[in-house]
Design a protein around this motif. Structure first.
Motif, PDB file in Angstrom:
ATOM      1  N   LEU A  18       0.827  -1.213   0.000  1.00 57.69           N
ATOM      2  CA  LEU A  18       0.000   0.000   0.000  1.00 57.69           C
ATOM      3  C   LEU A  18       0.858   1.259   0.000  1.00 57.69           C
ATOM      4  O   LEU A  18       0.583   2.227  -0.691  1.00 57.69           O
ATOM      5  N   ALA A  19       1.941   1.181   0.811  1.00 53.91           N
ATOM      6  CA  ALA A  19       2.799   2.369   0.941  1.00 53.91           C
ATOM      7  C   ALA A  19       3.512   2.673  -0.360  1.00 53.91           C
ATOM      8  O   ALA A  19       3.690   3.832  -0.718  1.00 53.91           O
ATOM      9  N   HIS A  20       3.879   1.617  -1.114  1.00 55.50           N
ATOM     10  CA  HIS A  20       4.748   1.854  -2.265  1.00 55.50           C
ATOM     11  C   HIS A  20       4.078   1.725  -3.615  1.00 55.50           C
ATOM     12  O   HIS A  20       4.737   1.861  -4.638  1.00 55.50           O
ATOM     13  N   THR A  21       2.781   1.461  -3.634  1.00 56.13           N
ATOM     14  CA  THR A  21       2.114   1.373  -4.938  1.00 56.13           C
ATOM     15  C   THR A  21       2.192   2.732  -5.645  1.00 56.13           C
ATOM     16  O   THR A  21       2.257   3.776  -4.992  1.00 56.13           O
ATOM     17  N   VAL A  22       2.217   2.685  -7.013  1.00 58.77           N
ATOM     18  CA  VAL A  22       2.333   3.951  -7.758  1.00 58.77           C
ATOM     19  C   VAL A  22       1.065   4.780  -7.646  1.00 58.77           C
ATOM     20  O   VAL A  22       1.088   5.994  -7.809  1.00 58.77           O
ATOM     21  N   ASN A  23      -0.061   4.118  -7.354  1.00 57.57           N
ATOM     22  CA  ASN A  23      -1.323   4.862  -7.228  1.00 57.57           C
ATOM     23  C   ASN A  23      -1.365   5.613  -5.912  1.00 57.57           C
ATOM     24  O   ASN A  23      -0.640   5.288  -4.981  1.00 57.57           O
ATOM     25  N   GLY A  24      -2.236   6.577  -5.856  1.00 54.91           N
ATOM     26  CA  GLY A  24      -2.468   7.254  -4.577  1.00 54.91           C
ATOM     27  C   GLY A  24      -3.418   6.405  -3.753  1.00 54.91           C
ATOM     28  O   GLY A  24      -4.381   5.849  -4.287  1.00 54.91           O
ATOM     29  N   VAL A  25      -3.139   6.293  -2.485  1.00 60.41           N
ATOM     30  CA  VAL A  25      -4.031   5.548  -1.582  1.00 60.41           C
ATOM     31  C   VAL A  25      -4.488   6.503  -0.490  1.00 60.41           C
ATOM     32  O   VAL A  25      -3.673   7.206   0.115  1.00 60.41           O
ATOM     33  N   VAL A  26      -5.801   6.542  -0.254  1.00 62.82           N
ATOM     34  CA  VAL A  26      -6.350   7.396   0.801  1.00 62.82           C
ATOM     35  C   VAL A  26      -7.298   6.540   1.638  1.00 62.82           C
ATOM     36  O   VAL A  26      -8.128   5.816   1.080  1.00 62.82           O
ATOM     37  N   ILE A  27      -7.138   6.609   2.964  1.00 62.36           N
ATOM     38  CA  ILE A  27      -8.093   5.887   3.829  1.00 62.36           C
ATOM     39  C   ILE A  27      -8.770   6.934   4.714  1.00 62.36           C
ATOM     40  O   ILE A  27      -8.104   7.822   5.272  1.00 62.36           O
ATOM     41  N   THR A  28     -10.103   6.852   4.737  1.00 65.46           N
ATOM     42  CA  THR A  28     -10.844   7.825   5.555  1.00 65.46           C
ATOM     43  C   THR A  28     -11.592   7.067   6.649  1.00 65.46           C
ATOM     44  O   THR A  28     -11.903   5.878   6.502  1.00 65.46           O
ATOM     45  N   ASP A  29     -11.897   7.779   7.707  1.00 59.87           N
ATOM     46  CA  ASP A  29     -12.588   7.165   8.858  1.00 59.87           C
ATOM     47  C   ASP A  29     -14.065   7.507   8.770  1.00 59.87           C
ATOM     48  O   ASP A  29     -14.476   8.656   9.010  1.00 59.87           O
ATOM     49  N   ALA A  30     -14.875   6.501   8.422  1.00 61.34           N
ATOM     50  CA  ALA A  30     -16.309   6.737   8.212  1.00 61.34           C
ATOM     51  C   ALA A  30     -17.047   6.943   9.535  1.00 61.34           C
ATOM     52  O   ALA A  30     -18.155   7.462   9.555  1.00 61.34           O
ATOM     53  N   SER A  31     -16.412   6.540  10.656  1.00 60.53           N
ATOM     54  CA  SER A  31     -17.135   6.641  11.933  1.00 60.53           C
ATOM     55  C   SER A  31     -17.024   8.041  12.529  1.00 60.53           C
ATOM     56  O   SER A  31     -17.743   8.397  13.431  1.00 60.53           O
TER      57      SER A  31
END
Ligand code: ADP
Length: 489
Positions: free
Chosen positions: A20-33
C-alpha cells in the motif's frame, strides 16, 4: 512439518502495508465513523499525485481536492455510493497543491470489520488518467472529423465489410446520381450494383439493368442523368489494408474532366492540322526550288511564300506556347499591380505602330495618374494584339482608335480598340474567342486564330472582361474592362 507458501498473518499484514505504501497509485483511507469522514492515511503515491504531504491532509475531508469545482456530477454519485455503503469508481477533476487540474480516477471501497457490519473506513485508490482522457478525447474528435469528411465530402463512398457486404454509404453517393438514398446496407456487391442500377434506370424511365462493378484495381464508368444532363461517374475500389478484407468503393464525378480531356485532344488534333498546312507548303516549295532550275525572278514568289509560311508557323508556335504556359498555370490569376493607364496605352501603341509606319492610331487618354489593377506586360500584350488586329483587318485604311474611358459607377476603366475595317458578322462574333477560329481563313490576311483566345485568357486572369461590337463591312470595337486602382500611393 509441511512448508506452506502462505505467509503467516503478521507477515502478510506487513507485506500488505508495504504494498500500500509503495504502490504507484495514490491511496487514501478515511474514517467513516468520525464526522466529516476525515482522512486518516495517505501513501507516498498520493503525495506524488497531488503534491500534498500526509501532514497537510490528515483530518481533512477529501473534497479539498476538487478545488473550485465542487459541483461535478461524479461527486454526487460518490456521495450516493457512500450513503448506500457501496463501492464506486468515478473519474473526477481534481486540483494538485500547485493549482494544476488533473483527471483523477477514484476507486472507492467501503471497509467493514465483517460482511454486514457497518462501514468503518473508506479505501480510495487514485490514478492520474489525464493523459488517457486527453488521448480518448483526441480520438473522439478525430473520429468525428473523419466522419464529417466521410459524410460531407464530394466523393461517393460505399464501405464493404469483410464479407463483401455494404455497411455504409456516403450521402454524396446519392447526390452524385441525383437519387434518394437506397437501402444497400448488408447487400453484397452484386446486389448493390443491381439496386443502384435499378434506381438509376427508374429515374431515367429505362428498364432496370445492374451497373458494372469495379474488379480489383480496375475502375468502371457509370453514366447517369443529373438535372437532365448526362453525367459520367468513375467508380473504383481499394482495400482498406492488408490486415482486413474490407474495401471502399469510390464514386467520383468525372464529367468535367472528360469534357476537358476531349477539348485537349481536339485542340491537339487541330493544332497538328494547323501546323501541317504551312509546313506542307514550306516543304513543297523548297522541294520545287531544289528540283528545278528557276531563275531569280521565278524563284522570288516561291521564296516569299516560304518566308510567309515560316513566319505564320513561328507565330503559331509562339501562340501555342503562350496558351500552354497558361494551361500550366491552371486557373490561377496573375499577380496584379497598379498600372498607369495612359502609360500602358502609349507603350502598346509604340510597339503596334513603330516609327515610320504608314498607319497611325488615334489615342485618347484619361486623366494622368489613373491606374488599373493589371499585370503590366500582359496588359501590353493584350493591347498590342488588339491594335495589330485592328490595323490588319482594316486593310483599306480608316481610323484606328485606342481610347480609355472611366465608368464612375463601377469604378472600372474601359479600353476601346476600334477600327473601320472589314468587321464581323453576328455568327462570326459568336465564335470569336474559340481556338483556331478565323473568320476568313482562306483570305490573304495572315493569322493563327489563337490571338483573341490568348487575349481573353489574359484579360480574365487579370480580373477583367472583354467584349466586342462589330458590323460586317463597318468595323469593330473591342472593349477591355479592368478594375480601377483606388489607392494613390
Ligand atoms: P488571327 O491571328 O487570325 O488574327 P485572332 O484570334 O486575333 O487570330 O482573331 C481571330 C479571328 O477574328 C481573325 O482571324 C479574324 O477573322 C477575326 N478578327 C479579329 N480581330 C478583328 C477585327 N478587328 N476586325 C475584324 N475581324 C477580326
Amino acid at each position: 512439518m509441511t512448508a506452506t507458501l502462505s505467509p503467516t498473518p503478521p507477515v502478510l499484514d506487513r507485506i500488505l502495508l508495504q504494498a500500500l505504501a509503495h504502490t504507484v497509485n495514490g491511496v487514501v483511507i478515511t474514517d467513516a465513523s468520525r464526522p466529516g469522514n476525515p482522512i486518516v492515511h495517505v501513501n507516498e503515491g498520493f503525495t506524488r499525485l497531488t503534491g500534498y504531504g500526509a501532514a497537510e491532509v490528515l483530518g481533512r475531508n477529501c473534497n479539498f481536492l476538487q478545488g473550485p469545482e465542487r459541483h461535478q456530477a461524479e461527486v454526487d454519485q460518490m456521495r450516493q455510493a457512500i450513503a448506500a455503503g457501496e463501492p464506486i469508481t468515478v473519474v473526477i477533476r481534481n486540483f494538485r497543491k500547485d493549482g494544476t487540474p488533473f483527471w483523477n480516477q477514484v476507486e472507492l471501497s467501503p471497509v467493514r470489520e465483517a460482511p454486514g457490519e457497518p462501514v468503518t473506513h473508506y479505501f480510495a485508490l487514485q490514478t492520474d488518467v489525464t493523459l488517457k482522457r486527453q488521448a480518448e478525447r483526441a480520438n473522439v474528435l478525430r473520429a468525428l472529423e473523419l466522419e464529417r469528411i466521410f459524410r460531407g465530402g464530394p466523393v461517393g463512398m460505399i464501405l464493404l465489410d469483410e464479407e463483401g457486404c455494404a455497411s455504409v454509404a456516403t450521402p454524396a453517393l446519392w447526390r452524385l446520381m441525383n437519387l434518394a438514398p437506397q437501402a444497400i446496407e448488408k447487400l453484397d456487391s452484386n446486389a448493390v450494383a443491381a439496386t443502384i442500377g435499378a434506381a438509376v434506370a427508374r429515374a431515367q424511365g429505362l428498364p432496370p439493368a445492374p451497373l458494372p462493378w469495379p474488379q480489383g484495381c480496375q475502375s468502371v464508368r457509370w453514366e447517369v442523368q443529373r438535372e437532365g444532363q448526362p453525367c459520367a461517374l468513375d467508380v473504383s475500389s481499394f482495400e482498406l489494408g492488408s490486415l482486413t478484407r474490407e474495401r471502399v468503393i469510390v464514386v467520383r464525378d468525372v464529367t468535367q474532366e472528360e469534357v476537358e480531356q476531349a477539348a485537349r485532344s481536339q485542340f491537339l488534333a487541330t493544332a497538328a492540322h494547323e501546323l501541317r498546312t504551312p509546313m506542307g507548303s514550306i516543304c513543297g516549295f523548297t522541294e520545287l526550288l531544289l528540283m528545278r532550275n528557276y531563275s531569280a525572278d521565278q524563284a522570288k514568289p516561291l521564296l516569299e511564300t516560304i518566308l510567309r509560311q515560316s513566319m505564320r508557323l513561328s507565330a503559331m508556335l509562339n501562340d501555342l506556347l503562350d496558351l500552354s504556359q497558361m494551361d500550366v498555370m491552371g486557373g490561377h490569376a496573375f499577380t496584379l499591380s497598379a498600372v498607369n493607364l495612359n502609360e500602358a496605352l502609349r507603350k502598346a501603341l509604340q510597339v503596334a505602330v513603330p516609327p515610320g509606319s504608314p498607319r497611325t492610331i488615334d489615342l485618347r487618354l484619361v486623366d494622368a495618374g489613373l491606374r488599373v489593377w493589371a499585370h503590366p506586360q500582359k496588359l501590353e500584350q493584350v493591347l498590342i494584339n488588339l491594335l495589330s488586329n485592328a490595323l490588319k483587318y482594316s486593310p483599306q485604311g480608316g481610323t484606328v482608335m485606342l481610347e480609355a474611358t472611366i465608368e464612375e459607377e463601377t469604378r472600372r476603366a474601359h479600353i476601346l480598340v476600334s477600327d473601320q475595317g472589314i468587321g464581323l458578322s453576328p455568327e462570326h462574333q459568336a465564335r470569336l474567342f474559340t481556338r483556331f477560329f478565323r473568320a476568313d481563313p482562306s483570305g490573304p490576311i495572315p493569322g493563327t486564330g489563337l490571338g483573341l483566345v490568348i487575349v481573353k485568357e489574359l484579360v480574365e486572369r487579370m480580373g477583367g472582361t472583354i467584349g466586342v461590337r462589330s458590323a460586317l463591312g463597318q468595323g469593330s470595337t473591342f472593349t477591355v474592362s479592368l478594375p480601377l486602382c483606388e489607392s494613390t500611393s
